[in-house]
Design an enzyme around this catalytic site. Sequence first.
Site, PDB file in Angstrom:
ATOM      1  N   SER A   1       8.292 -19.764   9.144  1.00 32.54           N
ATOM      2  CA  SER A   1       7.247 -20.778   9.033  1.00 32.54           C
ATOM      3  C   SER A   1       6.179 -20.482   7.993  1.00 32.54           C
ATOM      4  CB  SER A   1       6.601 -21.011  10.397  1.00 32.54           C
ATOM      5  OG  SER A   1       6.170 -19.788  10.962  1.00 32.54           O
TER       6      SER A   1
ATOM      7  N   HIS B   1      11.129 -25.933  11.302  1.00 34.53           N
ATOM      8  CA  HIS B   1      10.838 -26.406   9.945  1.00 34.53           C
ATOM      9  C   HIS B   1      12.068 -26.899   9.186  1.00 34.53           C
ATOM     10  CE1 HIS B   1       6.684 -24.902  10.146  1.00 34.53           C
ATOM     11  NE2 HIS B   1       7.219 -23.953  10.890  1.00 34.53           N
TER      12      HIS B   1
ATOM     13  N   LYS C   1       6.829 -31.868  13.578  1.00 29.41           N
ATOM     14  CA  LYS C   1       6.808 -31.563  12.139  1.00 29.41           C
ATOM     15  C   LYS C   1       7.516 -32.680  11.379  1.00 29.41           C
ATOM     16  CE  LYS C   1       5.581 -26.941  13.161  1.00 29.41           C
ATOM     17  NZ  LYS C   1       5.956 -25.666  13.755  1.00 29.41           N
TER      18      LYS C   1
HETATM   19  C1  PLP Z   1       5.398 -25.013  14.924  1.00 24.02           C
HETATM   20  C2  PLP Z   1       6.397 -24.088  15.480  1.00 24.02           C
HETATM   21  C3  PLP Z   1       6.641 -24.016  16.851  1.00 24.02           C
HETATM   22  C4  PLP Z   1       5.801 -24.767  17.840  1.00 24.02           C
HETATM   23  O1  PLP Z   1       6.154 -26.099  17.928  1.00 24.02           O
HETATM   24  P1  PLP Z   1       5.084 -27.106  18.550  1.00 24.02           P
HETATM   25  O2  PLP Z   1       5.877 -28.300  18.907  1.00 24.02           O
HETATM   26  O3  PLP Z   1       4.068 -27.332  17.501  1.00 24.02           O
HETATM   27  O4  PLP Z   1       4.504 -26.413  19.756  1.00 24.02           O
HETATM   28  C5  PLP Z   1       7.661 -23.217  17.290  1.00 24.02           C
HETATM   29  N1  PLP Z   1       8.387 -22.467  16.429  1.00 24.02           N
HETATM   30  C6  PLP Z   1       8.173 -22.498  15.115  1.00 24.02           C
HETATM   31  C7  PLP Z   1       9.013 -21.660  14.214  1.00 24.02           C
HETATM   32  C8  PLP Z   1       7.156 -23.282  14.595  1.00 24.02           C
HETATM   33  O5  PLP Z   1       6.898 -23.276  13.290  1.00 24.02           O
END
Ligand code: PLP
Length: 395
Positions: free
Chosen positions: A182, A210, A242
Amino acid sequence: MDGAFTSPSWLGRLEAQRQEIRTEGLYRSRRLLEGRQGVQVRIDGRSLTNFSSNDYLGLAGDPRLEQSLVEGAAKYGVGSGAAHLVCGHSLAHHQLEEELADFLRRDRVLLFSTGYMANLGVLSALMGRNGLVYEDRLNHASLLDGAQLSGATLKRYAHGDIPEISSERGPFSLIATDGVFSMDGDLMDGKALASEADRSGAMLMVDDAHGIGVLGVTGGGVLEMQGLGQEAVPILVGTLGKALGTFGAFVAGPETLIEYLIQKARTYIYTTAMPAAVAEATRTSLELVRQEPWRREHLKTLVTRFRVGAQALGLTLGGSQTPIQPILVGDSRVAVRVQERLFNAGCLVVAIRPPTVPKGTARLRCTLTASHRAEDVDRLLEALSGCPELSQSDS
Ligand SMILES: *Cc1c(COP(=O)(O)O)cnc(C)c1O
Protein backbone atom coordinates in the site's frame (compact mmCIF):
# COMPACT_ATOMS: atom_id res chain seq x y z
CA MET A 1 -18.63 19.74 42.08
CA ASP A 2 -15.91 19.77 39.43
CA GLY A 3 -13.63 21.49 41.90
CA ALA A 4 -13.47 18.28 43.92
CA PHE A 5 -11.40 16.62 41.21
CA THR A 6 -7.72 17.15 40.47
CA SER A 7 -6.34 17.02 36.94
CA PRO A 8 -5.52 13.32 36.43
CA SER A 9 -1.87 12.41 35.99
CA TRP A 10 -2.57 10.15 33.04
CA LEU A 11 -3.65 13.16 30.98
CA GLY A 12 -0.31 14.77 31.79
CA ARG A 13 1.44 11.65 30.51
CA LEU A 14 -0.57 11.75 27.26
CA GLU A 15 0.25 15.44 26.83
CA ALA A 16 3.99 14.74 27.22
CA GLN A 17 3.82 11.99 24.60
CA ARG A 18 1.90 14.27 22.28
CA GLN A 19 4.68 16.85 22.48
CA GLU A 20 7.28 14.17 21.80
CA ILE A 21 5.43 13.04 18.65
CA ARG A 22 5.39 16.66 17.53
CA THR A 23 9.13 17.22 17.96
CA GLU A 24 9.85 14.07 15.94
CA GLY A 25 7.87 15.47 13.00
CA LEU A 26 5.39 12.63 13.35
CA TYR A 27 2.33 14.58 14.45
CA ARG A 28 -0.85 13.64 12.60
CA SER A 29 -3.74 15.92 11.89
CA ARG A 30 -6.73 15.83 9.61
CA ARG A 31 -7.45 17.95 6.57
CA LEU A 32 -11.02 19.17 6.36
CA LEU A 33 -12.62 18.63 2.96
CA GLU A 34 -15.33 21.17 2.33
CA GLY A 35 -16.88 19.52 -0.70
CA ARG A 36 -16.99 16.25 -2.57
CA GLN A 37 -14.26 13.68 -3.08
CA GLY A 38 -12.54 13.80 -6.46
CA VAL A 39 -9.60 15.18 -8.40
CA GLN A 40 -10.42 18.71 -7.23
CA VAL A 41 -10.98 19.08 -3.51
CA ARG A 42 -11.64 22.14 -1.35
CA ILE A 43 -9.59 22.61 1.79
CA ASP A 44 -9.37 25.88 3.77
CA GLY A 45 -11.40 27.56 1.05
CA ARG A 46 -8.79 26.62 -1.57
CA SER A 47 -9.15 24.32 -4.55
CA LEU A 48 -6.42 21.66 -4.75
CA THR A 49 -5.64 18.90 -7.21
CA ASN A 50 -5.80 15.69 -5.24
CA PHE A 51 -2.96 13.17 -5.52
CA SER A 52 -3.61 11.31 -2.29
CA SER A 53 -6.85 9.36 -2.57
CA ASN A 54 -7.26 5.63 -3.18
CA ASP A 55 -10.17 6.34 -5.50
CA TYR A 56 -8.12 4.84 -8.34
CA LEU A 57 -10.93 4.54 -10.88
CA GLY A 58 -12.43 7.92 -10.04
CA LEU A 59 -15.73 6.35 -9.00
CA ALA A 60 -16.17 7.74 -5.47
CA GLY A 61 -17.91 10.85 -6.79
CA ASP A 62 -19.55 9.30 -9.86
CA PRO A 63 -23.17 10.49 -10.28
CA ARG A 64 -24.32 6.98 -11.22
CA LEU A 65 -23.14 5.63 -7.85
CA GLU A 66 -24.83 8.55 -6.17
CA GLN A 67 -28.07 7.71 -7.95
CA SER A 68 -27.89 4.06 -6.88
CA LEU A 69 -27.22 5.08 -3.29
CA VAL A 70 -30.30 7.30 -3.29
CA GLU A 71 -32.46 4.60 -4.90
CA GLY A 72 -31.06 2.04 -2.48
CA ALA A 73 -31.96 4.23 0.47
CA ALA A 74 -35.47 4.72 -0.92
CA LYS A 75 -35.88 0.96 -1.23
CA TYR A 76 -34.11 -0.31 1.90
CA GLY A 77 -33.97 2.66 4.25
CA VAL A 78 -30.73 4.08 5.62
CA GLY A 79 -29.57 1.82 8.44
CA SER A 80 -29.33 -1.94 8.05
CA GLY A 81 -30.82 -2.35 11.52
CA ALA A 82 -28.78 -5.33 12.71
CA ALA A 83 -25.88 -7.65 12.07
CA HIS A 84 -26.02 -9.91 8.97
CA LEU A 85 -26.83 -12.95 11.13
CA VAL A 86 -29.73 -11.29 12.90
CA CYS A 87 -31.89 -9.42 10.38
CA GLY A 88 -29.47 -7.03 8.65
CA HIS A 89 -28.67 -9.15 5.55
CA SER A 90 -30.69 -7.73 2.69
CA LEU A 91 -31.24 -8.69 -0.93
CA ALA A 92 -28.81 -5.95 -2.00
CA HIS A 93 -26.00 -7.45 0.14
CA HIS A 94 -26.75 -10.88 -1.23
CA GLN A 95 -26.77 -9.76 -4.86
CA LEU A 96 -23.50 -7.91 -4.37
CA GLU A 97 -21.89 -11.02 -2.87
CA GLU A 98 -23.01 -13.11 -5.85
CA GLU A 99 -21.87 -10.54 -8.39
CA LEU A 100 -18.48 -10.18 -6.73
CA ALA A 101 -18.02 -13.97 -6.66
CA ASP A 102 -18.80 -14.11 -10.36
CA PHE A 103 -16.46 -11.19 -11.12
CA LEU A 104 -13.59 -12.68 -9.11
CA ARG A 105 -14.24 -16.29 -10.20
CA ARG A 106 -14.50 -17.51 -6.63
CA ASP A 107 -17.11 -19.90 -5.16
CA ARG A 108 -18.44 -17.46 -2.62
CA VAL A 109 -17.98 -13.96 -1.25
CA LEU A 110 -18.72 -12.66 2.23
CA LEU A 111 -19.14 -8.93 2.85
CA PHE A 112 -17.49 -7.25 5.83
CA SER A 113 -18.00 -3.70 7.04
CA THR A 114 -14.35 -2.70 6.46
CA GLY A 115 -11.15 -4.26 5.15
CA TYR A 116 -9.57 -3.81 8.55
CA MET A 117 -12.33 -5.90 10.08
CA ALA A 118 -12.15 -8.51 7.32
CA ASN A 119 -8.47 -9.13 8.04
CA LEU A 120 -9.01 -9.27 11.79
CA GLY A 121 -11.98 -11.59 11.32
CA VAL A 122 -10.31 -14.02 8.91
CA LEU A 123 -7.04 -14.33 10.82
CA SER A 124 -8.62 -14.73 14.23
CA ALA A 125 -11.14 -17.27 12.89
CA LEU A 126 -8.55 -19.40 11.08
CA MET A 127 -5.64 -19.15 13.51
CA GLY A 128 -5.25 -19.96 17.20
CA ARG A 129 -2.41 -20.35 19.69
CA ASN A 130 -1.16 -23.42 17.83
CA GLY A 131 -0.93 -21.44 14.59
CA LEU A 132 2.01 -19.90 12.77
CA VAL A 133 1.46 -16.84 10.58
CA TYR A 134 4.09 -15.66 8.07
CA GLU A 135 3.81 -12.05 7.00
CA ASP A 136 5.74 -9.71 4.74
CA ARG A 137 7.35 -6.92 6.79
CA LEU A 138 5.52 -4.28 4.80
CA ASN A 139 2.06 -5.81 5.16
CA HIS A 140 -0.83 -3.53 6.06
CA ALA A 141 -1.38 -2.94 9.79
CA SER A 142 -4.66 -4.87 9.75
CA LEU A 143 -2.91 -8.10 8.68
CA LEU A 144 -0.35 -7.72 11.46
CA ASP A 145 -3.03 -6.86 14.02
CA GLY A 146 -5.15 -9.82 12.92
CA ALA A 147 -2.29 -12.23 13.46
CA GLN A 148 -1.66 -10.77 16.90
CA LEU A 149 -5.31 -10.94 17.86
CA SER A 150 -5.46 -14.61 16.85
CA GLY A 151 -2.78 -15.53 19.39
CA ALA A 152 -0.75 -17.36 16.73
CA THR A 153 3.03 -17.03 16.48
CA LEU A 154 3.84 -14.26 14.00
CA LYS A 155 6.92 -14.47 11.80
CA ARG A 156 7.67 -11.43 9.68
CA TYR A 157 9.88 -11.96 6.65
CA ALA A 158 11.88 -9.41 4.68
CA HIS A 159 9.86 -7.49 2.10
CA GLY A 160 9.44 -9.45 -1.11
CA ASP A 161 11.01 -12.66 0.26
CA ILE A 162 9.45 -16.07 -0.12
CA PRO A 163 9.33 -17.50 3.42
CA GLU A 164 10.37 -21.09 3.93
CA ILE A 165 7.42 -22.69 5.70
CA SER A 166 8.44 -25.16 8.39
CA SER A 167 6.46 -28.40 8.34
CA GLU A 168 6.10 -28.54 12.14
CA ARG A 169 2.68 -26.83 12.27
CA GLY A 170 1.50 -28.31 8.94
CA PRO A 171 -2.00 -27.10 8.11
CA PHE A 172 -1.93 -24.65 11.01
CA SER A 173 0.41 -22.38 9.07
CA LEU A 174 -0.73 -19.41 7.03
CA ILE A 175 1.02 -16.94 4.74
CA ALA A 176 -0.60 -13.50 4.56
CA THR A 177 0.51 -10.78 2.16
CA ASP A 178 -0.61 -7.56 0.54
CA GLY A 179 -1.19 -8.09 -3.19
CA VAL A 180 -0.09 -4.52 -3.96
CA PHE A 181 1.94 -3.02 -1.11
CA SER A 182 0.00 0.00 0.00
CA MET A 183 2.80 2.49 0.66
CA ASP A 184 5.20 1.32 -2.07
CA GLY A 185 2.93 0.23 -4.90
CA ASP A 186 4.98 -2.85 -5.78
CA LEU A 187 3.49 -6.33 -6.20
CA MET A 188 3.81 -9.60 -4.33
CA ASP A 189 5.31 -12.57 -6.15
CA GLY A 190 2.07 -14.53 -6.06
CA LYS A 191 3.29 -17.51 -8.08
CA ALA A 192 6.22 -18.19 -5.77
CA LEU A 193 4.13 -17.73 -2.63
CA ALA A 194 1.44 -20.04 -3.98
CA SER A 195 3.93 -22.74 -4.78
CA GLU A 196 5.51 -22.50 -1.30
CA ALA A 197 2.03 -22.72 0.26
CA ASP A 198 1.22 -25.69 -1.93
CA ARG A 199 4.49 -27.47 -1.09
CA SER A 200 4.07 -26.99 2.66
CA GLY A 201 0.31 -27.28 2.99
CA ALA A 202 0.05 -23.77 4.46
CA MET A 203 -2.95 -21.52 3.85
CA LEU A 204 -2.38 -18.52 1.58
CA MET A 205 -4.21 -15.25 2.12
CA VAL A 206 -3.84 -12.26 -0.22
CA ASP A 207 -5.15 -8.80 0.66
CA ASP A 208 -5.62 -7.08 -2.69
CA ALA A 209 -7.01 -3.79 -1.38
CA HIS A 210 -5.12 -1.77 -4.01
CA GLY A 211 -5.32 -4.20 -6.92
CA ILE A 212 -9.04 -4.95 -7.19
CA GLY A 213 -10.56 -2.94 -10.05
CA VAL A 214 -7.16 -1.60 -11.10
CA LEU A 215 -4.99 -4.54 -12.18
CA GLY A 216 -5.74 -7.39 -14.58
CA VAL A 217 -7.47 -7.14 -17.94
CA THR A 218 -10.97 -7.11 -16.41
CA GLY A 219 -9.97 -5.43 -13.14
CA GLY A 220 -9.88 -8.70 -11.23
CA GLY A 221 -6.75 -7.50 -9.43
CA VAL A 222 -3.26 -8.82 -8.87
CA LEU A 223 -4.46 -12.44 -8.93
CA GLU A 224 -5.96 -12.04 -12.38
CA MET A 225 -2.77 -10.27 -13.51
CA GLN A 226 -0.56 -13.07 -12.17
CA GLY A 227 -2.89 -15.83 -13.38
CA LEU A 228 -3.75 -17.22 -9.93
CA GLY A 229 -7.14 -18.86 -9.40
CA GLN A 230 -8.90 -19.99 -6.25
CA GLU A 231 -6.84 -23.20 -6.03
CA ALA A 232 -3.59 -21.22 -5.95
CA VAL A 233 -4.85 -18.49 -3.60
CA PRO A 234 -7.83 -19.75 -1.62
CA ILE A 235 -8.25 -16.68 0.61
CA LEU A 236 -8.72 -13.33 -1.13
CA VAL A 237 -9.56 -10.15 0.78
CA GLY A 238 -10.47 -6.86 -0.84
CA THR A 239 -11.92 -3.51 0.12
CA LEU A 240 -14.76 -1.63 -1.55
CA GLY A 241 -13.48 1.71 -0.27
CA LYS A 242 -10.66 2.16 -2.79
CA ALA A 243 -11.05 1.53 -6.54
CA LEU A 244 -14.71 0.59 -6.14
CA GLY A 245 -15.34 4.01 -4.70
CA THR A 246 -17.79 3.10 -1.92
CA PHE A 247 -17.29 1.49 1.48
CA GLY A 248 -17.02 -1.98 2.96
CA ALA A 249 -14.96 -5.06 2.15
CA PHE A 250 -15.14 -8.74 1.29
CA VAL A 251 -13.51 -12.14 1.57
CA ALA A 252 -13.70 -14.45 -1.45
CA GLY A 253 -12.93 -18.15 -1.56
CA PRO A 254 -14.19 -21.72 -1.34
CA GLU A 255 -17.69 -22.48 -0.02
CA THR A 256 -16.29 -24.17 3.11
CA LEU A 257 -14.13 -21.19 4.01
CA ILE A 258 -17.01 -18.73 3.67
CA GLU A 259 -19.45 -20.85 5.68
CA TYR A 260 -16.77 -21.33 8.34
CA LEU A 261 -16.23 -17.56 8.55
CA ILE A 262 -19.97 -17.01 8.97
CA GLN A 263 -19.80 -19.28 12.03
CA LYS A 264 -16.53 -18.00 13.46
CA ALA A 265 -15.41 -14.55 12.33
CA ARG A 266 -16.18 -12.29 15.27
CA THR A 267 -15.81 -9.05 13.29
CA TYR A 268 -18.50 -10.42 10.98
CA ILE A 269 -20.86 -11.71 13.64
CA TYR A 270 -20.79 -8.93 16.20
CA THR A 271 -21.23 -5.84 14.09
CA THR A 272 -23.93 -4.02 12.15
CA ALA A 273 -24.17 -4.84 8.45
CA MET A 274 -23.15 -2.05 6.08
CA PRO A 275 -26.17 -0.09 4.81
CA ALA A 276 -27.93 -1.92 1.97
CA ALA A 277 -27.88 1.31 -0.04
CA VAL A 278 -24.07 1.19 0.03
CA ALA A 279 -24.25 -2.34 -1.35
CA GLU A 280 -26.56 -1.06 -4.10
CA ALA A 281 -24.11 1.69 -5.00
CA THR A 282 -21.30 -0.87 -5.05
CA ARG A 283 -23.26 -3.08 -7.46
CA THR A 284 -23.30 -0.12 -9.84
CA SER A 285 -19.60 0.52 -9.38
CA LEU A 286 -18.81 -3.14 -10.10
CA GLU A 287 -20.80 -2.77 -13.31
CA LEU A 288 -18.65 0.24 -14.23
CA VAL A 289 -15.43 -1.62 -13.41
CA ARG A 290 -16.53 -4.22 -15.95
CA GLN A 291 -17.95 -1.92 -18.61
CA GLU A 292 -15.41 0.89 -18.62
CA PRO A 293 -11.98 -0.65 -19.17
CA TRP A 294 -10.84 2.76 -20.46
CA ARG A 295 -10.40 3.75 -16.81
CA ARG A 296 -7.63 1.18 -16.34
CA GLU A 297 -6.06 2.02 -19.70
CA HIS A 298 -6.05 5.75 -19.01
CA LEU A 299 -4.59 5.15 -15.56
CA LYS A 300 -1.70 3.22 -17.11
CA THR A 301 -0.83 6.07 -19.45
CA LEU A 302 -0.89 8.50 -16.50
CA VAL A 303 1.44 6.26 -14.48
CA THR A 304 3.91 6.14 -17.38
CA ARG A 305 3.69 9.89 -17.89
CA PHE A 306 4.36 10.51 -14.21
CA ARG A 307 7.31 8.11 -14.03
CA VAL A 308 8.99 9.45 -17.13
CA GLY A 309 8.57 13.03 -15.92
CA ALA A 310 9.69 12.29 -12.35
CA GLN A 311 12.77 10.46 -13.55
CA ALA A 312 13.65 13.40 -15.77
CA LEU A 313 13.52 15.57 -12.64
CA GLY A 314 15.89 13.18 -10.87
CA LEU A 315 13.35 12.18 -8.21
CA THR A 316 13.81 8.97 -6.20
CA LEU A 317 11.02 6.66 -7.34
CA GLY A 318 10.52 3.01 -6.47
CA GLY A 319 9.84 0.26 -8.98
CA SER A 320 6.05 0.60 -8.81
CA GLN A 321 4.02 0.25 -12.00
CA THR A 322 0.74 0.84 -10.17
CA PRO A 323 -1.07 4.14 -9.46
CA ILE A 324 0.77 4.27 -6.10
CA GLN A 325 3.94 6.27 -6.83
CA PRO A 326 5.85 7.19 -3.67
CA ILE A 327 8.74 9.64 -3.73
CA LEU A 328 11.18 8.67 -1.02
CA VAL A 329 12.37 11.49 1.24
CA GLY A 330 13.66 9.75 4.36
CA ASP A 331 13.38 12.37 7.08
CA SER A 332 9.84 12.93 8.39
CA ARG A 333 10.27 16.67 8.98
CA VAL A 334 11.56 17.18 5.45
CA ALA A 335 8.64 15.16 4.08
CA VAL A 336 6.20 17.45 5.90
CA ARG A 337 8.01 20.50 4.51
CA VAL A 338 7.65 19.18 0.95
CA GLN A 339 3.99 18.39 1.61
CA GLU A 340 3.44 22.02 2.60
CA ARG A 341 5.29 23.32 -0.44
CA LEU A 342 3.15 21.15 -2.73
CA PHE A 343 0.02 22.29 -0.92
CA ASN A 344 0.96 25.91 -1.56
CA ALA A 345 1.46 25.03 -5.22
CA GLY A 346 -2.10 23.66 -5.32
CA CYS A 347 -1.36 19.93 -5.06
CA LEU A 348 -2.57 17.68 -2.26
CA VAL A 349 0.11 15.03 -1.66
CA VAL A 350 0.20 13.67 1.86
CA ALA A 351 3.50 12.83 3.58
CA ILE A 352 3.49 9.26 4.90
CA ARG A 353 5.67 8.81 7.97
CA PRO A 354 6.48 6.19 10.60
CA PRO A 355 4.92 4.12 12.05
CA THR A 356 2.91 3.72 8.81
CA VAL A 357 6.24 3.15 7.02
CA PRO A 358 9.60 2.00 8.50
CA LYS A 359 11.78 4.57 10.32
CA GLY A 360 13.83 6.76 8.00
CA THR A 361 11.61 6.10 4.97
CA ALA A 362 9.14 8.97 5.08
CA ARG A 363 7.75 9.66 1.65
CA LEU A 364 5.33 11.62 -0.46
CA ARG A 365 2.80 9.03 -1.54
CA CYS A 366 1.46 10.26 -4.87
CA THR A 367 -1.52 8.40 -6.25
CA LEU A 368 -3.12 8.73 -9.65
CA THR A 369 -6.73 8.11 -10.60
CA ALA A 370 -8.67 7.61 -13.80
CA SER A 371 -10.21 11.06 -13.29
CA HIS A 372 -6.87 12.83 -13.61
CA ARG A 373 -5.98 14.36 -16.96
CA ALA A 374 -2.50 14.44 -18.44
CA GLU A 375 -2.36 18.16 -17.51
CA ASP A 376 -2.94 17.28 -13.86
CA VAL A 377 0.11 15.01 -13.90
CA ASP A 378 2.15 17.77 -15.52
CA ARG A 379 0.97 20.17 -12.86
CA LEU A 380 2.17 17.79 -10.15
CA LEU A 381 5.55 17.39 -11.86
CA GLU A 382 5.85 21.15 -12.10
CA ALA A 383 5.10 21.48 -8.39
CA LEU A 384 7.62 18.75 -7.54
CA SER A 385 10.29 20.51 -9.59
CA GLY A 386 9.84 23.48 -7.27
CA CYS A 387 10.90 21.48 -4.19
CA PRO A 388 14.63 21.90 -3.52
CA GLU A 389 14.40 19.25 -0.76
CA LEU A 390 13.79 16.61 -3.41
CA SER A 391 16.56 17.44 -5.86
CA GLN A 392 19.09 17.53 -3.04
CA SER A 393 18.48 13.87 -2.22
CA ASP A 394 21.64 11.79 -2.56
CA SER A 395 20.35 9.44 -5.24
C1 PLP B 1 -6.84 0.15 3.04
C2 PLP B 1 -6.38 -1.21 3.33
C3 PLP B 1 -7.09 -2.06 4.18
C4 PLP B 1 -8.28 -1.58 4.96
O1 PLP B 1 -9.42 -1.52 4.19
P1 PLP B 1 -10.62 -0.60 4.71
O2 PLP B 1 -11.80 -1.08 3.96
O3 PLP B 1 -10.22 0.79 4.43
O4 PLP B 1 -10.73 -0.86 6.19
C5 PLP B 1 -6.67 -3.35 4.32
N1 PLP B 1 -5.55 -3.80 3.69
C6 PLP B 1 -4.84 -3.02 2.88
C7 PLP B 1 -3.63 -3.56 2.21
C8 PLP B 1 -5.21 -1.69 2.70
O5 PLP B 1 -4.47 -0.89 1.93
